[in-house]
Motif scaffolding. Structure first.
Motif, PDB file in Angstrom:
ATOM      1  N   UNK A 183      -2.850  -9.137  -7.925  1.00 17.89           N
ATOM      2  CA  UNK A 183      -2.465 -10.136  -7.086  1.00 17.89           C
ATOM      3  C   UNK A 183      -3.002 -10.244  -5.761  1.00 17.89           C
ATOM      4  N   UNK A 184      -3.105  -9.191  -4.985  1.00 18.90           N
ATOM      5  CA  UNK A 184      -3.733  -9.163  -3.568  1.00 18.90           C
ATOM      6  C   UNK A 184      -5.136  -9.416  -3.617  1.00 18.90           C
ATOM      7  N   UNK A 185      -5.608  -9.024  -4.679  1.00 16.31           N
ATOM      8  CA  UNK A 185      -7.253  -9.718  -4.790  1.00 16.31           C
ATOM      9  C   UNK A 185      -7.394 -11.124  -5.144  1.00 16.31           C
ATOM     10  N   UNK A 213      -4.267 -15.129  -1.768  1.00 16.51           N
ATOM     11  CA  UNK A 213      -3.539 -13.848  -1.135  1.00 16.51           C
ATOM     12  C   UNK A 213      -4.585 -13.245   0.039  1.00 16.51           C
ATOM     13  N   UNK A 214      -5.648 -13.127  -0.571  1.00 13.67           N
ATOM     14  CA  UNK A 214      -6.762 -12.589   0.300  1.00 13.67           C
ATOM     15  C   UNK A 214      -6.890 -13.342   1.713  1.00 13.67           C
ATOM     16  N   UNK A 215      -6.655 -14.684   1.533  1.00 11.23           N
ATOM     17  CA  UNK A 215      -6.690 -15.450   2.743  1.00 11.23           C
ATOM     18  C   UNK A 215      -5.787 -15.349   3.609  1.00 11.23           C
ATOM     19  N   UNK A 216      -4.559 -14.534   3.384  1.00  8.76           N
ATOM     20  CA  UNK A 216      -3.584 -14.307   4.208  1.00  8.76           C
ATOM     21  C   UNK A 216      -3.763 -13.057   5.139  1.00  8.76           C
ATOM     22  N   UNK A 217      -4.792 -12.283   4.922  1.00  6.74           N
ATOM     23  CA  UNK A 217      -5.166 -10.996   5.429  1.00  6.74           C
ATOM     24  C   UNK A 217      -4.150 -10.084   5.175  1.00  6.74           C
ATOM     25  N   UNK A 265      11.352   3.550  -1.366  1.00  8.24           N
ATOM     26  CA  UNK A 265      10.055   3.270  -2.441  1.00  8.24           C
ATOM     27  C   UNK A 265       9.697   1.852  -2.801  1.00  8.24           C
ATOM     28  N   UNK A 266      10.102   0.930  -1.785  1.00  7.01           N
ATOM     29  CA  UNK A 266       9.743  -0.414  -1.972  1.00  7.01           C
ATOM     30  C   UNK A 266       8.589  -0.775  -1.634  1.00  7.01           C
ATOM     31  N   UNK A 267       7.575  -1.334  -2.204  1.00  3.22           N
ATOM     32  CA  UNK A 267       6.301  -1.612  -1.667  1.00  3.22           C
ATOM     33  C   UNK A 267       6.405  -2.850  -0.715  1.00  3.22           C
ATOM     34  N   UNK A 268       5.782  -2.629   0.387  1.00  7.77           N
ATOM     35  CA  UNK A 268       6.107  -3.951   1.631  1.00  7.77           C
ATOM     36  C   UNK A 268       4.483  -4.283   2.027  1.00  7.77           C
ATOM     37  N   UNK A 269       4.389  -5.403   1.904  1.00  5.66           N
ATOM     38  CA  UNK A 269       2.935  -6.064   2.212  1.00  5.66           C
ATOM     39  C   UNK A 269       3.356  -7.187   3.257  1.00  5.66           C
ATOM     40  N   UNK A 270       2.623  -7.064   4.424  1.00  4.37           N
ATOM     41  CA  UNK A 270       2.396  -7.886   5.560  1.00  4.37           C
ATOM     42  C   UNK A 270       1.420  -9.057   5.324  1.00  4.37           C
ATOM     43  N   UNK A 271       1.555 -10.349   5.627  1.00  4.58           N
ATOM     44  CA  UNK A 271       0.588 -11.399   5.626  1.00  4.58           C
ATOM     45  C   UNK A 271       0.206 -11.759   7.238  1.00  4.58           C
ATOM     46  N   UNK A 272      -0.891 -11.546   7.604  1.00  5.42           N
ATOM     47  CA  UNK A 272      -1.247 -11.648   9.167  1.00  5.42           C
ATOM     48  C   UNK A 272      -1.552 -12.993   9.456  1.00  5.42           C
ATOM     49  N   UNK A 287       0.016 -18.450   4.980  1.00  2.35           N
ATOM     50  CA  UNK A 287      -0.722 -19.074   3.699  1.00  2.35           C
ATOM     51  C   UNK A 287       0.653 -19.985   3.007  1.00  2.35           C
ATOM     52  N   UNK A 288       0.250 -21.023   2.136  1.00  5.76           N
ATOM     53  CA  UNK A 288       1.205 -21.713   1.564  1.00  5.76           C
ATOM     54  C   UNK A 288       1.904 -21.087   0.304  1.00  5.76           C
TER      55      UNK A 288
END
Length: 551
Positions: A23-25, A29-33, A119-126, A129-130
């Protein structure tokens, strides 16, 4: 067995389930850094669905595998935030994605720490993104994958259905399934022991070793997928796939499920064919038991066969257990040898008997001829001794046959009813402690408990008295449970119990004190021992209790 060469290409779906990493690829989502802040080692978790979340009470509606998108509006106090992260982790959320911006320019430290702890995966969008574009892209991928899965499963089912309608056999079906899941597959019968196995690319020795490890629950055993087979309303065994060549996927689970339906269909077809053949070549006693031979004809026909006796004694017999790694065909041959020995021995002892032999996974019927009803017990003892000795010789198992004996009667009408009673007693006898033979006209305690096994009060009675001891043994790898079994078997006689367990008396006394402390009982009290003994007998009938608990 050999594997079909084109099975995998026809049944394996293209691609795989969408993971967090995949999904990150995605371009959106890549556009959200994106930055993986916590859980970089868990990015291969599959995503089941996507939710946009800005409320605190979302956890209660989640089912696991969700990718959560948020601007962080649901976060508040540190205590509430930690509780929320714990709830999301318990629900099996695939990952939490937070878009940084006016609300949170950096991720709150307490959120990062809580995600690390749980153990929860946490991702930040810099970058903004809509969210609707993210959900649309990911849902499109998920739906496409699901459609591919279903299409692949339909292709497999169509292929196997065509095979079944063309009179294909179970080994052919399993070969195709083994290719589909890229691993060996075994069909295990209802009471243990495999019937067929598809080796795929493995050797028979390797598969047998893996199967042995799986059935014994050895930690090194390969991962297994399994599903139950049913014919009508009864269980007919299970299909088990062993992950020896590659790990299982969602496609493999679906393939196993669809194949189970086809195998059940083949079993029903084969049973119908066998039933037709049996009606044409039904054994004498089998026909009598099923009401297909009137008693007056049975009496006349038995006389023509040389079986004339004033008293008739019906019995039912089957194998006590099946060897986990022994094919059905081999066990059938071994039981044929057992019956050959029994017939020879009966002739040598001048005992009058008729035997309807059945395959090793079915029930054989026997009718003994006696001079007087008072000979019932001695005749059963002699016959059981002959059968059990023959079984021990050929399959190496003491009390390898389960023998259920009916009443000694004077008419063929009553003899047929006695055969039915003996067969009906078989299920309960299989759950009882091993013994040379079981009396079908005497409902002993084990068979009584087996007949009442669906009553939840029985299970509750046993668990309330013994679970504390079982949990203690599992946690500390001690043997207090088996010590209690032996003490109760010997009616509380501690000296004999110590000898039976090869313990010093002081060691046994120490164990007894620990048992009494854990259970809050006095084992010198006969009523207490009676209650615990009954709880043990009940627990033997519970399917969730492991066989290796019993001494």
């Amino acid at each position: 067995m050999t594997s079909a060469s084109n099975g995998v290409s026809q049944t394996k779906p293209a691609g795989a389930a969408l993971t967090v990493r995949a999904a990150l690829d995605l371009p959106i989502l890549r556009g959200g850094a994106p930055e993986v802040v916590v859980g970089a080692d868990a990015l291969d978790r599959p995503i089941r669905w996507v939710h946009v979340v800005e409320v605190r009470d979302i956890a209660s509606v989640l089912r696991g595998g969700e990718l959560l998108l948020s601007e962080g509006r649901m976060f508040g106090s540190a205590v509430e935030d930690r509780r929320l992260i714990a709830e999301l982790s318990e629900r099996g959320v695939a990952a939490l994605v937070i878009e940084l911006g006016p609300r949170h320019r950096t991720l709150p430290k307490n959120i990062v720490v809580a995600c690390q702890e749980h153990g929860l995966t946490l991702i930040a969008l810099h970058l903004p993104v809509a969210f609707i574009d993210i959900t649309e892209a990911i849902h499109s991928q998920i739906v496409s994958y699901k459609m591919t899965l279903l299409d692949s499963a339909h292709q497999l089912q169509d292929r196997l259905t065509h095979l079944a309608l063309s009179n294909g056999q179970i080994p052919e079906v399993l070969d195709i399934l083994a290719d589909a899941v890229n691993n060996p597959v075994i069909y295990e019968r209802q009471h243990g022991g495999f019937v067929y196995q598809a080796l795929h690319t493995m050797t028979e020795r390797d598969v047998s070793a893996a199967w042995e490890a799986h059935t014994r629950r050895i930690s090194s055993a390969p991962t297994a997928l399994e599903t139950t087979l049913t014919v009508g309303e009864r269980s007919a065994g299970r299909l088990v796939a062993l992950a020896m060549s590659s790990p299982f996927t969602e496609a493999d689970e679906l393939a196993l499920e669809r194949t189970a339906g086809i195998v059940s269909l083949v079993l029903m077809r084969d049973e119908h064919q066998d039933s037709v053949a049996a009606r044409n070549q039904r054994g004498f006693l089998t026909a009598l038991m099923h009401g297909e031979m009137p008693p007056y004809r049975a009496e006349a026909r038995s006389a023509t066969l040389g079986f004339v006796a004033p008293v008739l004694l019906p019995l039912a017999i089957r194998a006590a257990a099946h060897h986990r790694s022994r094919p059905l065909s081999l066990e059938d041959r071994l039981w044929k040898q057992i019956w050959d020995d029994v017939n020879s021995e009966m002739t040598g002892r001048r005992m009058t008997a008729m035997i309807d032999q059945a395959p090793s996974n079915d029930i054989s019927l026997v009718m003994l001829g006696l001079e007087d009803v008072t000979q019932r017990k001695s005749a059963i003892d002699r016959f059981a001794n002959v059968v059990q000795e023959a079984a021990d010789r050929h399959i190496g198992v003491p009390n390898g046959a389960i023998i259920c004996a009916g009443s000694a009667v004077h008419t063929w009408q009553a003899a047929g009813e006695g055969l039915i009673l003996s067969v009906e007693a078989m299920d309960g006898a299989m759950q009882s402690r091993p013994r040379p033979w079981h009396d079908a006209i005497d409902l002993d305690l084990d068979r009584l408990l087996w007949s009442l096994r669906q009553n939840p009060d029985l299970a509750r009675f046993a668990h309330l008295r013994l679970d504390t001891l079982l949990d203690h043994d599992r946690q500390r790898r001690s043997e207090l449970f088996k010590t209690l079994q032996e003490l109760l078997r010997l009616n509380g006689r501690k000296a004999e119990t110590a000898r039976a367990l090869h313990l010093e008396r002081q060691s046994l006394y120490s164990r007894v004190e620990r048992i009494e402390a854990l259970l809050g009982v006095d084992l010198d009290d006969p009523d207490t021992r009676l209650g615990l003994h009954l709880a043990l007998r009940i627990m033997r009938q519970l399917p969730e209790v492991a066989d290796d608990l019993w001494a």
